[in-house]
Design a protein around this motif. Structure first.
Motif, PDB file in Angstrom:
ATOM      1  N   ALA A  85       0.822  -1.204   0.000  1.00 54.26           N
ATOM      2  CA  ALA A  85       0.000   0.000   0.000  1.00 54.26           C
ATOM      3  C   ALA A  85       0.861   1.262   0.000  1.00 54.26           C
ATOM      4  O   ALA A  85       0.599   2.212  -0.757  1.00 54.26           O
ATOM      5  CB  ALA A  85      -0.927  -0.007   1.210  1.00 54.26           C
ATOM      6  N   ALA A  86       1.884   1.276   0.844  1.00 56.75           N
ATOM      7  CA  ALA A  86       2.746   2.460   0.935  1.00 56.75           C
ATOM      8  C   ALA A  86       3.446   2.720  -0.392  1.00 56.75           C
ATOM      9  O   ALA A  86       3.529   3.875  -0.852  1.00 56.75           O
ATOM     10  CB  ALA A  86       3.765   2.273   2.049  1.00 56.75           C
ATOM     11  N   ARG A  87       3.974   1.685  -1.016  1.00 58.33           N
ATOM     12  CA  ARG A  87       4.693   1.855  -2.279  1.00 58.33           C
ATOM     13  C   ARG A  87       3.776   2.264  -3.415  1.00 58.33           C
ATOM     14  O   ARG A  87       4.234   2.813  -4.422  1.00 58.33           O
ATOM     15  CB  ARG A  87       5.443   0.563  -2.604  1.00 58.33           C
ATOM     16  N   ALA A  88       2.465   2.013  -3.243  1.00 55.83           N
ATOM     17  CA  ALA A  88       1.486   2.472  -4.224  1.00 55.83           C
ATOM     18  C   ALA A  88       1.011   3.893  -3.910  1.00 55.83           C
ATOM     19  O   ALA A  88       0.154   4.429  -4.632  1.00 55.83           O
ATOM     20  CB  ALA A  88       0.293   1.514  -4.256  1.00 55.83           C
ATOM     21  N   GLY A  89       1.550   4.490  -2.847  1.00 55.65           N
ATOM     22  CA  GLY A  89       1.182   5.854  -2.477  1.00 55.65           C
ATOM     23  C   GLY A  89      -0.126   5.969  -1.734  1.00 55.65           C
ATOM     24  O   GLY A  89      -0.690   7.069  -1.632  1.00 55.65           O
ATOM     25  N   CYS A  90      -0.620   4.864  -1.179  1.00 56.97           N
ATOM     26  CA  CYS A  90      -1.887   4.880  -0.440  1.00 56.97           C
ATOM     27  C   CYS A  90      -1.646   5.242   1.024  1.00 56.97           C
ATOM     28  O   CYS A  90      -0.697   4.766   1.642  1.00 56.97           O
ATOM     29  CB  CYS A  90      -2.560   3.518  -0.509  1.00 56.97           C
ATOM     30  N   HIS A  91      -2.534   6.035   1.575  1.00 54.56           N
ATOM     31  CA  HIS A  91      -2.545   6.257   3.015  1.00 54.56           C
ATOM     32  C   HIS A  91      -3.051   4.979   3.681  1.00 54.56           C
ATOM     33  O   HIS A  91      -3.879   4.259   3.110  1.00 54.56           O
ATOM     34  CB  HIS A  91      -3.429   7.451   3.372  1.00 54.56           C
ATOM     35  N   ALA A 112       6.685   4.308   5.111  1.00 49.57           N
ATOM     36  CA  ALA A 112       5.743   5.425   5.210  1.00 49.57           C
ATOM     37  C   ALA A 112       6.459   6.753   4.992  1.00 49.57           C
ATOM     38  O   ALA A 112       5.960   7.638   4.275  1.00 49.57           O
ATOM     39  CB  ALA A 112       5.059   5.406   6.576  1.00 49.57           C
ATOM     40  N   ASP A 113       7.627   6.918   5.594  1.00 46.23           N
ATOM     41  CA  ASP A 113       8.390   8.161   5.438  1.00 46.23           C
ATOM     42  C   ASP A 113       8.836   8.355   3.992  1.00 46.23           C
ATOM     43  O   ASP A 113       8.737   9.460   3.436  1.00 46.23           O
ATOM     44  CB  ASP A 113       9.609   8.150   6.362  1.00 46.23           C
ATOM     45  N   GLU A 114       9.322   7.300   3.383  1.00 46.49           N
ATOM     46  CA  GLU A 114       9.831   7.399   2.008  1.00 46.49           C
ATOM     47  C   GLU A 114       8.734   7.740   1.007  1.00 46.49           C
ATOM     48  O   GLU A 114       8.996   8.414  -0.004  1.00 46.49           O
ATOM     49  CB  GLU A 114      10.500   6.084   1.617  1.00 46.49           C
ATOM     50  N   ASN A 115       7.517   7.293   1.289  1.00 47.51           N
ATOM     51  CA  ASN A 115       6.427   7.501   0.337  1.00 47.51           C
ATOM     52  C   ASN A 115       5.481   8.629   0.740  1.00 47.51           C
ATOM     53  O   ASN A 115       4.506   8.899   0.021  1.00 47.51           O
ATOM     54  CB  ASN A 115       5.646   6.199   0.153  1.00 47.51           C
TER      55      ASN A 115
END
Length: 331
Positions: A85-91, A112-115
């Motif tokens: 989810a994070a790598r897809a830019g989802c909250h 989370a920080d990287e995205n």
């Protein structure tokens, strides 16, 4: 702004009773898809909400435009689902525990920080009205110097078998119930170091059923007992200071400050006090729903400072790992 498209991962009772209806009813969100491995459950929920159903989060992210992912799967799966989810830019809203160990939790924080995503771990205790009032009193030092803080949190024995499989749950009652109290105390007092931990296995399921921890937050001693029971759950919080005391559960908060007593019900003061009888207004103290609504409001505002971001999940996981280390040493 357009409605936020939400993908709910997992189709168990937490998803069906709280996540799906909350996102469906919130004016800023819409349920865009559901991912659930069980074919029958997936079809039922997809039909109920009129959305596509997918077996995995990978299929969901490939098939739909998703802004928010809500994770309602067993703890051991949180790591991989969160990363996707994070790598897809989802909250991401993730049910507790964030991860089954601190190392995994730290990896999720980095992702989370990287995205640049907004995160919240689904701790519950702080969203009860009485807890909100008690936390405000403690933050404002109304009880003076704290002498002791105690929590007893006992819940009915879980019905799902994965709770008793450490490969899926990461442990027993400490992974299940302890995060709620640790969230509050780490928020209030900062770092809380484990001084002692004792566990017991009662029901012969292969994981601990009860645990008692002694922690130290600065100079404040904290004792937490958690347990699974076959009877109705019981939760009680107590704080005693040099200038007063308070005690509360889900329904009632009472205590005294400088000798003056106070009393609240579900976070509200009485509408009418006629001596022996106090009358309270109706309240809708639905902490399960409120925490999800709160997360949505932060996402709408673009505010990453949620009540319990992934960084809190890391500190909770580190504390629980430490507690397990102490428990092993005491055996």
């Amino acid at each position: 702004m357009d409605e936020l498209a939400v993908g709910v991962i997992g189709g168990g009772w937490m998803a069906s009773d709280y996540h799906l209806p909350t996102y469906d009813e919130h004016p800023a969100t819409r349920v865009a898809g559901i991912a659930e491995l069980d074919d029958r459950r997936r079809r039922e929920l997809a039909e109920q909400y009129g959305v596509p159903g997918y077996a995995t989060i990978e299929e969901l992210l490939d098939g739909e435009r998703i802004d928010v992912v809500s994770i309602c799967t067993p703890p051991a799966t949180h790591h991989d689902v969160f990363l996707l989810a994070a790598r897809a830019g989802c909250h991401v809203f993730c049910e507790k525990p964030l991860a089954i160990d601190a190392e995994s939790a730290r990896e999720l924080r980095r992702a989370a920080d990287e995205n640049g995503i907004i995160t919240q771990v689904g701790y519950l205790a702080r969203y009860y009205g009485n807890a909100e009032r008690a936390m405000a009193m403690l933050r404002n030092d109304l009880l003076g110097e704290l002498l002791e803080v105690r929590t007893s949190h006992h819940s009915t024995l879980p019905g799902q078998r994965w709770y008793f499989d450490p490969a899926l749950s990461g442990g027993g009652v400490m992974r299940d119930l302890l995060p709620h109290s640790l969230d509050v105390y780490i928020d209030l007092f900062g770092e809380a170091t484990v001084e002692r931990c004792r566990t017991r296995e009662i029901h012969g399921r292969g994981v601990e059923d009860t645990a008692t921890l002694e922690l130290l937050a600065g100079e404040v001693p904290i004792e937490i007992t958690v347990g699974w029971t076959h009877t109705e759950g019981y939760t009680r919080h107590v704080a005693v200071g040099t200038e007063g005391w308070l005690e509360y559960d889900g329904e009632r908060l009472e205590g005294a400050v400088h000798g003056r007593p106070f009393e609240f019900e579900n976070g509200e003061s009485p509408l009418v006090d006629v001596g022996l009888t106090k009358l309270y207004g109706a309240t809708d103290d639905d902490a399960h729903t409120e925490r999800i609504r709160d997360f949505v409001e932060h996402v709408v505002r673009g505010d990453p400072e949620t009540q319990a971001p992934v960084s809190r999940g890391v500190r909770v996981a580190e504390t629980i790992d430490s507690a397990y280390d102490f428990a092993e040493e005491s055996q």
